[in-house]
Design a protein around this motif. Sequence first.
Motif, mmCIF file in Angstrom:
data_model
loop_
_atom_site.group_PDB
_atom_site.id
_atom_site.type_symbol
_atom_site.label_atom_id
_atom_site.label_comp_id
_atom_site.label_asym_id
_atom_site.label_seq_id
_atom_site.Cartn_x
_atom_site.Cartn_y
_atom_site.Cartn_z
ATOM 1 N N CYS A 23 8.302 -1.090 0.643
ATOM 2 C CA CYS A 23 7.293 -1.130 0.040
ATOM 3 C C CYS A 23 8.107 -2.116 -0.239
ATOM 4 O O CYS A 23 8.910 -2.912 -1.099
ATOM 5 C CB CYS A 23 6.808 -0.044 -0.364
ATOM 6 N N CYS A 106 2.320 1.281 -6.155
ATOM 7 C CA CYS A 106 1.065 2.399 -5.871
ATOM 8 C C CYS A 106 -0.131 2.938 -6.448
ATOM 9 O O CYS A 106 -1.426 2.956 -6.809
ATOM 10 C CB CYS A 106 1.061 2.925 -4.193
ATOM 11 N N THR A 110 -3.268 1.998 -7.970
ATOM 12 C CA THR A 110 -4.773 1.888 -7.595
ATOM 13 C C THR A 110 -5.391 3.209 -8.824
ATOM 14 O O THR A 110 -6.908 3.390 -8.912
ATOM 15 C CB THR A 110 -4.201 4.002 -6.518
ATOM 16 N N SER A 141 2.032 -0.734 -2.700
ATOM 17 C CA SER A 141 2.659 -0.165 -1.658
ATOM 18 C C SER A 141 2.305 -0.113 -0.519
ATOM 19 O O SER A 141 3.280 -0.528 0.458
ATOM 20 C CB SER A 141 3.670 0.825 -1.964
ATOM 21 N N TYR A 142 1.013 0.636 -0.684
ATOM 22 C CA TYR A 142 0.316 0.514 0.685
ATOM 23 C C TYR A 142 -0.157 -0.681 1.358
ATOM 24 O O TYR A 142 -1.129 -0.925 2.494
ATOM 25 C CB TYR A 142 -1.166 1.516 0.421
ATOM 26 N N ALA A 143 0.086 -1.533 1.387
ATOM 27 C CA ALA A 143 -0.204 -2.633 2.083
ATOM 28 C C ALA A 143 0.889 -4.238 2.086
ATOM 29 O O ALA A 143 1.975 -3.976 1.203
ATOM 30 C CB ALA A 143 -1.116 -3.767 1.306
ATOM 31 N N PRO B 39 2.583 5.921 1.096
ATOM 32 C CA PRO B 39 3.357 4.513 1.130
ATOM 33 C C PRO B 39 4.651 4.869 2.093
ATOM 34 O O PRO B 39 5.434 5.723 1.749
ATOM 35 C CB PRO B 39 3.330 3.511 0.072
ATOM 36 N N LEU B 68 0.875 5.196 4.557
ATOM 37 C CA LEU B 68 -0.559 4.834 4.009
ATOM 38 C C LEU B 68 -0.953 3.300 3.917
ATOM 39 O O LEU B 68 -0.317 3.059 3.230
ATOM 40 C CB LEU B 68 -0.925 6.087 2.490
ATOM 41 N N GLN B 69 -1.909 3.679 4.306
ATOM 42 C CA GLN B 69 -2.033 1.889 3.891
ATOM 43 C C GLN B 69 -3.696 2.064 3.056
ATOM 44 O O GLN B 69 -4.557 2.881 2.837
ATOM 45 C CB GLN B 69 -2.845 0.610 5.614
ATOM 46 N N ILE B 104 0.490 8.459 -4.991
ATOM 47 C CA ILE B 104 -0.916 7.840 -4.585
ATOM 48 C C ILE B 104 -1.403 8.886 -3.881
ATOM 49 O O ILE B 104 -2.595 9.321 -4.373
ATOM 50 C CB ILE B 104 -0.233 7.565 -3.267
#
Lengths: 465, 425
Positions: A23, A106, A110, A141-143, B39, B68-69, B104
């Motif tokens: 990540c 993340c 968020t 972290s989710y991208a 993630p 997760l995205q 998350i």
Amino acid sequence: MLSLTPKEISDRNALTVNPAKTCQPIGAMYAALGIHRCLPHSHGSQGCCAYHRSHLTRHYKEPVMASTSSFTEGAAVFGGMSNLRQAITNIFHIYDPDVIAVHTTCLSETIGDDLSTIILKARDEGLVPEGKWVIHCNTPSYAGSHVTGFSNMTTGMVKYFAQENERHREQINLIPGYVEPSDMREIKRLLAEMELPSVVFPDTSDVLDAPQQGAPVSVGKAADIYPKGGTRIRDLQSMGDSRVTLALGPFASENAAIELENRTEIPARIMDLPIGIAATDRFIQVLLETAEVLEPPASIADDRGRMVDIMLDMQQYFYDRKVAIYGDPDQVISLTEFAVSLGMKPIYVLTGTPGKRFDARIKGILKDVVPGARIKSSGDLFLLHQWIKNEPVDLLIGNTYGKYIARAEDIPFVRFGFPILDRVGHSYFPTVGYRGGMRLLEKMLDALLDRKDRDDPEERFELVL
Amino acid sequence: MSCDRESLAGAVSQRACVFCGSRVVLYPIADALHLVHGPVGCAVYTWDIRGALSSGTELHRLSFSTDLQEKDVIFGGEEKLAGALHELIDRYHPRAAFVYSTCIVGIIGDDLDAICKRVSREKGIPVIPVKSEGFKGGKRDGYMAACAALSRLVGTGDTSGIGPFSLNIMGDFNLAGEIWIIREYFEKMGIQVVANITGDGRVDDIRRAHGAALNVVQCSGSTLYLAQSMEKEFGIPYLRVSYLGIEDMTESLYAVAGFFGDPHMMERTRKLVRDELAVLYPQLQKYRQALRGKKAAIYVGGAFKAFSLVKTFRLLDMEVVMVGSQTGRKEDYLELKEITSDGTVIVDDSNPLELASFLRGKKVDVFVGGVKERPIAYKLGIPFCDHNHERKEALEGFIGMLNFTREIYSSVMSPVWQFVPGRKR
């Protein structure tokens, strides 16, 4: 576990198995370590910081310092502003860095913490001592992947430090990309050989490959946690006065170079990481143009000559060998080109980092030599393993996690990339430039020839190869 | 002295999070599916790092993540999770599935319970949510989440065939095959081991663990909550044990034999200890002589391990000059003070600066710690021994005492230290 990968490949949309990436925040942490006297700060739960430090420690075998906002449920509900303010105060008081480099996680992304505002406010209220810095970047972290995080923190350095001082300097900026400290050291050596004054950032040499010098007398004082390496703040501030920015590896370095170009009109030249012969040739050519000279110094020309010599001496052992390459996109692109220039056939090329540009670049490199190659960005090692089960390769090149596949399928394996958790050397010996190329050649050849010596029947087992 | 409180914001803490705690406890259950809902990073950093060995299937060593995205964060990841579970359960036919929630997931509010319940019904295996959002506390809270997840398995299996002399091994993670050593001791004593919880664990064993007569709990943090809840719900008593060092190993075996109150078992136990010590003692002597008077420092995760290490070093005639843990409680530290000599530094959740200063100030000859401590020791030119999950040597049991001693000896005696500037010996 090795028997748990089926040969049949089916579509997976909802799932990553055995990831080939990690990540963003860890990449930001690594980049931040490349500033002298900088303490990376993780704005989120404690676990993220602990994991990133452990992982970097395992890879570099060096102490990795970083602080955390230590989010709890309260912060998750009410926002992390008070945590960050408290952190800034505590860090300057206890660890006395020159720079705190904050990256998000993340969680803080968020809940929507606005770091620019929090940092500005902290500065206005005097929480940041005179002459000290707090910089930041956003690293959800989710991208993207760890490479994206590295790119974001490097871009953050430009946003916070670049000033135009109207003092035109002869120097150039060089962004080395997400490479080992040894690679950054080698790139600085090449610039010195070319007599090109430069600002190299980030620069983790002498931070994560610091020499063993025994404990300083003042051990336990804050000063001792900052190694001697890292880009100095005054140099970072001078990047706005440079002639040109050379960015190595588009995935890791392009954004920062473009950001600087937009701010200061310093032209950005984006090129491949100088791994392998052709990419290094192109890099040296750009250095020649930048230095406005026609010929490289003899030391560089001789290095190239030696590298080509090794390639010729042993070319028959590379020719037509099938290879699978995976890892971070910038490294994999150059390495694939290198393999092709050795006559190898990269039939599987994969990165975990998302990005269509990757597929396009690799397709371009392979279109004439391995038109049927399987290429994937946003891939994982489970898929790579399945490919290999369907058609084996002679050599596997990638990070430590590949050892599972190498063992299961009995394939020679060269460790390359991030992370390498089970060997040393990678952070001390470069793989960029001609000298780095020679080391890569040695490692690849050793792997192939050790295997040949192991497998050859008695009558073919020979002293001289 | 203060401890057992949250780290300050801005600390270079050695501590981790809830997810970390639950993941390390549950992950060694080898025939279960372990899916990290979050993630990719959370899955990567816990992928096969612990070296928990399995005597059979190794499903636990693969890394599964819903990765997760951005769009999942916006629209929710529930269907992605359900899809991933379906696919993995169909492919691997695990005996149960654990689904770990990460920071998350806690924020976006995916209804893990509902998804797990649904998939469990559809697939006919237990699908258990592990409530391990990182920000909800520290590692110890993660242990509690793991125990809560395990509680949902315990009591659901058939207990036929379990005799009166039976126990569950709890809180051992089978690093370097240690649980196999301990199992053998219990079997030699005439005790049936019902379930390993959790090293080399199997779902079906855990489901019938409530049929055992006793729980033996090592690693006080990780599974004590489960032992306590099993005592409450099923009336199964528990004993806290430690398999590290001769003193604690022997005491633990005698305590277990004492619990069953069978004279034959006690005799077998005495013989076991006698036999083991007869082999061990002569081998220990030469190391002990060489190590006599050397100074040791200890910084480990749990306080219980620290107790055992203090005793072990005492047996080697070494002096413990510093001892600390990341997650100790007040009573733990009082006990540490009790068993160490005056002047020993006792620390809680120390930062690297403090650690470095104690190590140097106390002129330590060897440091025992985990992954983040190793390079700190090495940078100071101090010999080191990993007593966390990155070691490859079994340190439990009588053979473990010998392995540990050998490792300390080889680290202290290695000729490399003489080349460190300022540390000529």
